[in-house]
Design a protein around this motif. Sequence first.
Motif, PDB file in Angstrom:
ATOM      1  N   GLY A  55      -0.583   6.460  -1.763  1.00 24.08           N
ATOM      2  CA  GLY A  55      -1.327   5.312  -1.259  1.00 24.08           C
ATOM      3  C   GLY A  55      -0.848   3.977  -1.764  1.00 24.08           C
ATOM      4  O   GLY A  55      -1.380   2.949  -1.370  1.00 24.08           O
TER       5      GLY A  55
ATOM      6  N   GLN B 221      -2.141   9.571   3.756  1.00 19.49           N
ATOM      7  CA  GLN B 221      -1.646   9.201   2.434  1.00 19.49           C
ATOM      8  C   GLN B 221      -0.514  10.133   2.036  1.00 19.49           C
ATOM      9  O   GLN B 221      -0.544  11.321   2.366  1.00 19.49           O
ATOM     10  CB  GLN B 221      -2.776   9.307   1.398  1.00 19.49           C
ATOM     11  CG  GLN B 221      -3.984   8.451   1.743  1.00 19.49           C
ATOM     12  CD  GLN B 221      -3.662   6.980   1.718  1.00 19.49           C
ATOM     13  OE1 GLN B 221      -3.070   6.495   0.765  1.00 19.49           O
ATOM     14  NE2 GLN B 221      -4.038   6.258   2.748  1.00 19.49           N
TER      15      GLN B 221
ATOM     16  N   PRO C 223      -0.417   3.085   3.043  1.00 18.09           N
ATOM     17  CA  PRO C 223      -1.846   3.102   2.763  1.00 18.09           C
ATOM     18  C   PRO C 223      -2.651   2.626   3.945  1.00 18.09           C
ATOM     19  O   PRO C 223      -2.221   1.770   4.703  1.00 18.09           O
ATOM     20  CB  PRO C 223      -1.989   2.147   1.574  1.00 18.09           C
ATOM     21  CG  PRO C 223      -0.786   1.280   1.629  1.00 18.09           C
ATOM     22  CD  PRO C 223       0.306   2.118   2.215  1.00 18.09           C
TER      23      PRO C 223
ATOM     24  N   SER D 135      -6.447  -0.786   1.740  1.00 19.93           N
ATOM     25  CA  SER D 135      -5.538  -1.656   1.009  1.00 19.93           C
ATOM     26  C   SER D 135      -5.771  -3.117   1.366  1.00 19.93           C
ATOM     27  O   SER D 135      -6.191  -3.430   2.483  1.00 19.93           O
ATOM     28  CB  SER D 135      -4.088  -1.275   1.311  1.00 19.93           C
ATOM     29  OG  SER D 135      -3.801  -0.004   0.784  1.00 19.93           O
TER      30      SER D 135
END
Length: 605
Positions: A367, A450, A462, A467
């Motif tokens: 991620g 991921q 991600p 994010s």
Amino acid sequence: MHRLSSANIARRLTEAARAWPERLAVVAPDGQHADGRQRYKQWTFCQLDDDSDRLARGLIDYGVGPGKRLVLFVPFSYEFIALTFAIYKTAATIVLIDPGMGRTNIFECLKEVRPDGFVAIPIVHAARVLKGRMFSSARLNVTVGRRWFWRGRTYESLLKVKGGQRDAHAPLPGETSRPTDPAAIIFTSGSTGAPKGVLYEHGMFDAQVELIQNYYGIEPGEVDLPGFPLFGLFNAAMGVTTVIPDMDPTRPAQVDPRKILTAINDWQVTQAFGSPAFWNRVGRYCEANDVTLPSIHRGLSAGGPVPTHVLRRMTRVFTRSGADLYTPYGATESLPVASIGGREVLERTSSLTAVGKGTCVGRTFPGVDVRIIRITEGPIGSLSAAVELPAGEIGEIVVRGRSVTREYFQRPEANALAKIPLLDSAKGEGNAVHEQDAKVLPTLRGHEPQPAIGTSSLDAQPSAQDSPGFYHRIGDVGYLDADGLLWFCGRKAHIVETAAGRMFSVCCEAIFDEHPRVYRSALVGLGPRPNQTPVIVVEPEEGAFPESSEEQERLREELLRLAERNTLTNTIRDIRFHRSLPVDTRHNVKINREALAVWAAGNGG
């Protein structure tokens, strides 16, 4: 007590207390028994959660709550851990400043943050009173220890306050914290400039704990000896016992290995965290005394590249099957980013490091998205202006992920330099090509899987919903190789610009570090860019400093012959010797090349 769903990191402590109330949460050294054996104090997870609740309610009764900023200046201890979680539970913001950064920097940081109060030991309060005008807004003050001539509460009085808002059944403000609510302001070490306050949100701490626990397979019930206080907080959030080491966390290079080994053996420690300077001391002692550590599952080391000789020692000391010394890579603003084990370094990458290929810091955490962009001075207004470089080409390391911090505290100029927005807010666009024939970073797509542990972040990005909408410029330079491994080549600020081109510190220094008499070395540049003269400053191994001019000349010639064999260093003609290179106060490993350049400019050799 009923707990509401919350992003506040303190909820993890409460969950641990519910799941394992009688399990030890914290163990601390407490002198010695009559027979010389180490004595310890012990606290369970139930005790830690209860004490932090009581402290939180005492703080709330005092006026602490959301929007307040409290400076925490307490040595690493049970009280430090309990107070940290207590302040989180009040939903106030903790301010953490490294006491080793020096008085001038400390006061500058404190002036900048304008705290509402200090939770600190007596000597800090004495300094606060003497600087009264500077801290006129600091009215919520708590003394950990004996209170002298200043007002305020004490640690003990917070625990004893009864009635009012301290009703044990009333909800705490932290129980409704959102992921984006402020949790802490943590100042950088200032190793490459003035320290800056990094604003952490509760969701970022939560993401850090999740990434670290899952990646390394840390299980509740393990026992950790953390040489860095922040990891003691992570432990409580992971259901892991913290054994507080008998050491000064600001001086890991001076740690007494015997005290560390005693604690590891007494508590059958499964994990230990320390800077490379910490492991250098412990490893050398173990090697000299034929000591092994069979209880250790994993060691962790951060703060700077771990020298190969340290990895060799520790892989011999960690005798448990599968045990390793891991080096998580990141920064105060973005941790963790990548990781690699010492055994992989020794078997696969150290030979490349030795010839100037940089230090491999491993594969990125799931991620976490890492890109390498063209080295650029000044702000980058949007992602569309950032030019991605191909595998193997050195550039700036930029990173995006849930644990990456959003901003510096009240530092708009620093934010503009460090953050690259995905979109150009002024134009409302994100993918216009600004340079002909340039490969431009694409805007990240959302809702993608991921990556599994060990896969490159380029293979899976991600989720946009998890994010932030920016990349952070770590301030380091490096590259991704064809296998997706990330290589660190030094700080951007430490690039030496010569008429022949750029020279990267970590790559060049490795050539000289191969000499058996060299403990470490540093590349600095003299004169103005882009016509600097490269200089290598060498710190010899202990007991190997060349005292006479003849010895210095002989060692200098040997080092110059090493330099001539590599195209990265064959233009270096100037080598100086230094008894102890200046290093950062937090990890005792990051070389202060700025100060060293000043020294070299005024020192003939």
